[in-house]
Structures are given as structure tokens and as C-alpha cells.
Write a protein that holds these residues in place. Structure first.
Motif, PDB file in Angstrom:
ATOM      1  N   LYS A   1       0.835  -1.205   0.000  1.00  0.00           N
ATOM      2  CA  LYS A   1       0.000   0.000   0.000  1.00  0.00           C
ATOM      3  C   LYS A   1       0.868   1.253   0.000  1.00  0.00           C
ATOM      4  O   LYS A   1       0.554   2.236  -0.670  1.00  0.00           O
ATOM      5  CB  LYS A   1      -0.944   0.008   1.206  1.00  0.00           C
ATOM      6  N   PHE A   2       1.960   1.202   0.754  1.00  0.00           N
ATOM      7  CA  PHE A   2       2.894   2.319   0.781  1.00  0.00           C
ATOM      8  C   PHE A   2       3.427   2.606  -0.617  1.00  0.00           C
ATOM      9  O   PHE A   2       3.455   3.745  -1.064  1.00  0.00           O
ATOM     10  CB  PHE A   2       4.047   2.025   1.742  1.00  0.00           C
ATOM     11  N   ALA A   3       3.839   1.564  -1.320  1.00  0.00           N
ATOM     12  CA  ALA A   3       4.406   1.737  -2.662  1.00  0.00           C
ATOM     13  C   ALA A   3       3.391   2.324  -3.623  1.00  0.00           C
ATOM     14  O   ALA A   3       3.716   3.223  -4.406  1.00  0.00           O
ATOM     15  CB  ALA A   3       4.919   0.400  -3.187  1.00  0.00           C
ATOM     16  N   LEU A   4       2.169   1.840  -3.568  1.00  0.00           N
ATOM     17  CA  LEU A   4       1.139   2.358  -4.467  1.00  0.00           C
ATOM     18  C   LEU A   4       0.853   3.829  -4.201  1.00  0.00           C
ATOM     19  O   LEU A   4       0.849   4.657  -5.123  1.00  0.00           O
ATOM     20  CB  LEU A   4      -0.141   1.537  -4.330  1.00  0.00           C
ATOM     21  N   LEU A   5       0.601   4.164  -2.934  1.00  0.00           N
ATOM     22  CA  LEU A   5       0.292   5.557  -2.604  1.00  0.00           C
ATOM     23  C   LEU A   5       1.469   6.476  -2.897  1.00  0.00           C
ATOM     24  O   LEU A   5       1.306   7.551  -3.474  1.00  0.00           O
ATOM     25  CB  LEU A   5      -0.111   5.667  -1.130  1.00  0.00           C
TER      26      LEU A   5
ATOM     27  N   VAL B   1       8.154   1.950 -12.551  1.00  0.00           N
ATOM     28  CA  VAL B   1       7.582   0.729 -13.104  1.00  0.00           C
ATOM     29  C   VAL B   1       7.979  -0.484 -12.259  1.00  0.00           C
ATOM     30  O   VAL B   1       7.138  -1.332 -11.936  1.00  0.00           O
ATOM     31  CB  VAL B   1       8.023   0.546 -14.581  1.00  0.00           C
ATOM     32  N   VAL B   2       9.245  -0.562 -11.860  1.00  0.00           N
ATOM     33  CA  VAL B   2       9.701  -1.689 -11.037  1.00  0.00           C
ATOM     34  C   VAL B   2       8.990  -1.689  -9.685  1.00  0.00           C
ATOM     35  O   VAL B   2       8.585  -2.751  -9.188  1.00  0.00           O
ATOM     36  CB  VAL B   2      11.240  -1.656 -10.865  1.00  0.00           C
ATOM     37  N   ALA B   3       8.807  -0.524  -9.084  1.00  0.00           N
ATOM     38  CA  ALA B   3       8.103  -0.454  -7.793  1.00  0.00           C
ATOM     39  C   ALA B   3       6.662  -0.940  -7.930  1.00  0.00           C
ATOM     40  O   ALA B   3       6.165  -1.683  -7.067  1.00  0.00           O
ATOM     41  CB  ALA B   3       8.132   0.974  -7.255  1.00  0.00           C
ATOM     42  N   LEU B   4       6.000  -0.550  -8.999  1.00  0.00           N
ATOM     43  CA  LEU B   4       4.618  -1.000  -9.200  1.00  0.00           C
ATOM     44  C   LEU B   4       4.561  -2.497  -9.498  1.00  0.00           C
ATOM     45  O   LEU B   4       3.658  -3.186  -9.021  1.00  0.00           O
ATOM     46  CB  LEU B   4       3.960  -0.196 -10.327  1.00  0.00           C
ATOM     47  N   ILE B   5       5.510  -3.012 -10.256  1.00  0.00           N
ATOM     48  CA  ILE B   5       5.541  -4.451 -10.534  1.00  0.00           C
ATOM     49  C   ILE B   5       5.778  -5.236  -9.245  1.00  0.00           C
ATOM     50  O   ILE B   5       5.110  -6.241  -8.981  1.00  0.00           O
ATOM     51  CB  ILE B   5       6.611  -4.774 -11.600  1.00  0.00           C
ATOM     52  N   CYS B   6       6.730  -4.768  -8.433  1.00  0.00           N
ATOM     53  CA  CYS B   6       7.017  -5.456  -7.166  1.00  0.00           C
ATOM     54  C   CYS B   6       5.813  -5.422  -6.231  1.00  0.00           C
ATOM     55  O   CYS B   6       5.551  -6.387  -5.505  1.00  0.00           O
ATOM     56  CB  CYS B   6       8.228  -4.830  -6.483  1.00  0.00           C
ATOM     57  N   ALA B   7       5.084  -4.308  -6.243  1.00  0.00           N
ATOM     58  CA  ALA B   7       3.940  -4.180  -5.340  1.00  0.00           C
ATOM     59  C   ALA B   7       2.714  -4.924  -5.855  1.00  0.00           C
ATOM     60  O   ALA B   7       2.035  -5.607  -5.083  1.00  0.00           O
ATOM     61  CB  ALA B   7       3.598  -2.706  -5.145  1.00  0.00           C
ATOM     62  N   LEU B   8       2.429  -4.823  -7.136  1.00  0.00           N
ATOM     63  CA  LEU B   8       1.175  -5.369  -7.663  1.00  0.00           C
ATOM     64  C   LEU B   8       1.275  -6.811  -8.149  1.00  0.00           C
ATOM     65  O   LEU B   8       0.338  -7.585  -7.980  1.00  0.00           O
ATOM     66  CB  LEU B   8       0.671  -4.485  -8.811  1.00  0.00           C
ATOM     67  N   LEU B   9       2.387  -7.170  -8.762  1.00  0.00           N
ATOM     68  CA  LEU B   9       2.482  -8.499  -9.355  1.00  0.00           C
ATOM     69  C   LEU B   9       3.270  -9.485  -8.501  1.00  0.00           C
ATOM     70  O   LEU B   9       2.854 -10.625  -8.317  1.00  0.00           O
ATOM     71  CB  LEU B   9       3.108  -8.406 -10.757  1.00  0.00           C
ATOM     72  N   ILE B  10       4.412  -9.054  -7.995  1.00  0.00           N
ATOM     73  CA  ILE B  10       5.274  -9.963  -7.243  1.00  0.00           C
ATOM     74  C   ILE B  10       4.837 -10.079  -5.789  1.00  0.00           C
ATOM     75  O   ILE B  10       4.988 -11.124  -5.171  1.00  0.00           O
ATOM     76  CB  ILE B  10       6.752  -9.510  -7.350  1.00  0.00           C
TER      77      ILE B  10
END
Length: 163
Positions: free
Chosen positions: A64-68, A110-119
Motif C-alpha cells: 500500500k505504501f508503494a502504491l500511494l 515501473v519496477v516499484a509498481l511491478i514489485c507491489a502489484l504483481l510480485i
């Protein structure tokens, strides 16, 4: 609002007209008045800063932190597109001086969103956010003359270990 326009104006040529960078490129399909641009800038910046502040509240939940934080970060940087227009914003971001810093920043987002949402990896998400913050600082320093050179020299002196 007129005072803000006077602050940002280019001075004019004595005939009562002023050339403001807020009014440059306002022709076209997405034409906004100076007032609308200022409101758009303020709303986008305030929303971005609010999202970044709210991300600190959920710091214990890295996803949640990464997304916000990431969406707030992108909104805050994108807010200047209201002032100068998206075309000029993109040309400044991908100027040869800033191309590498912009590319690294976008890659980190992009990497932060991939790590948060997919991984869904908390460690990778936190590492990606740290890289995003460093890339944002380096990108922001590119707008200040000689700032990146000064920071590089300071870091070299701090990390120089002669045995």
C-alpha cells in the motif's frame, strides 16, 4: 489570480499585452485558461503530496505504501505539465541532460509498481521505492545548475577510502 499571472509574465512590450509562459501552447484541443492551469497545477500537486503523506501512515504495509507513494510522486511531478503544457514538460524531461535521470526514474516507478502489484514482495517493493526516491532526487537535481556535479563530488569525498 492576476497577481500570479503578473509574476509569471514575461513583461510584455508596453502595449498592454504580456507574454506569459502559462499562456504558451494554450491553443489546441486541450486549451486551458491561465486560471484553469493554476487550479489544475494546485489540485494535482496537492493530491500528489496528500498521497505521499498518506503513504507514510501505511508505511508498515509496503505494498500500500508503494502504491500511494508512487502515484503521489507521479502526480506531483506531472503537476508542472499544467503550467508549461505536456509537450514542453516531456521535451524538458527527455532533454539530453536529463534523459538518463528521467529513464532511471520511470524505470524505478515501473519496477516499484511491478514489485507491489504483481510480485507482492515486501523487500523488493521497499528496495524499489528507495531506488525511486534516489532517482527522483537525481532527476530534481538536474534542474539546478551544477547541483549534480556538486553532489557527485561530495559523495566521492565521503566514500573515498584510501588505505
Amino acid at each position: 489570480m492576476q497577481k500570479l499571472n503578473d509574476i509569471f509574465s514575461g513583461g510584455g512590450d508596453g502595449d498592454g499585452t504580456t507574454d506569459s509562459f502559462l499562456e504558451d501552447g494554450s491553443e489546441g484541443l486541450c486549451a486551458l485558461s491561465t486560471t484553469q492551469r493554476m487550479y489544475g497545477f494546485a489540485a494535482s500537486l496537492a493530491t500528489g503530496l496528500l498521497l505521499m503523506f498518506l503513504s507514510m501512515i501505511v508505511f508498515g504495509i509496503p505494498i500500500k505504501f508503494a502504491l500511494l507513494f508512487t502515484f503521489g510522486n507521479v502526480l506531483a511531478i506531472g503537476s508542472t505539465a499544467f503550467l508549461m503544457g505536456p509537450e514542453q514538460q516531456m521535451s524538458m524531461m527527455f532533454d539530453p541532460v536529463r534523459f538518463l535521470a528521467t529513464s532511471i526514474y520511470i524505470g524505478c516507478v515501473v519496477v516499484a509498481l511491478i514489485c507491489a502489484l504483481l510480485i507482492h514482495s515486501k523487500i523488493l517493493t521497499v528496495l524499489a521505492i528507495l531506488c525511486e526516491i534516489c532517482a527522483l532526487i537525481w532527476y530534481s537535481l538536474s534542474y539546478i545548475p551544477f547541483a549534480r556535479r556538486m553532489v557527485s563530488e561530495i559523495m566521492i569525498r565521503l566514500c573515498d577510502t584510501e588505505l
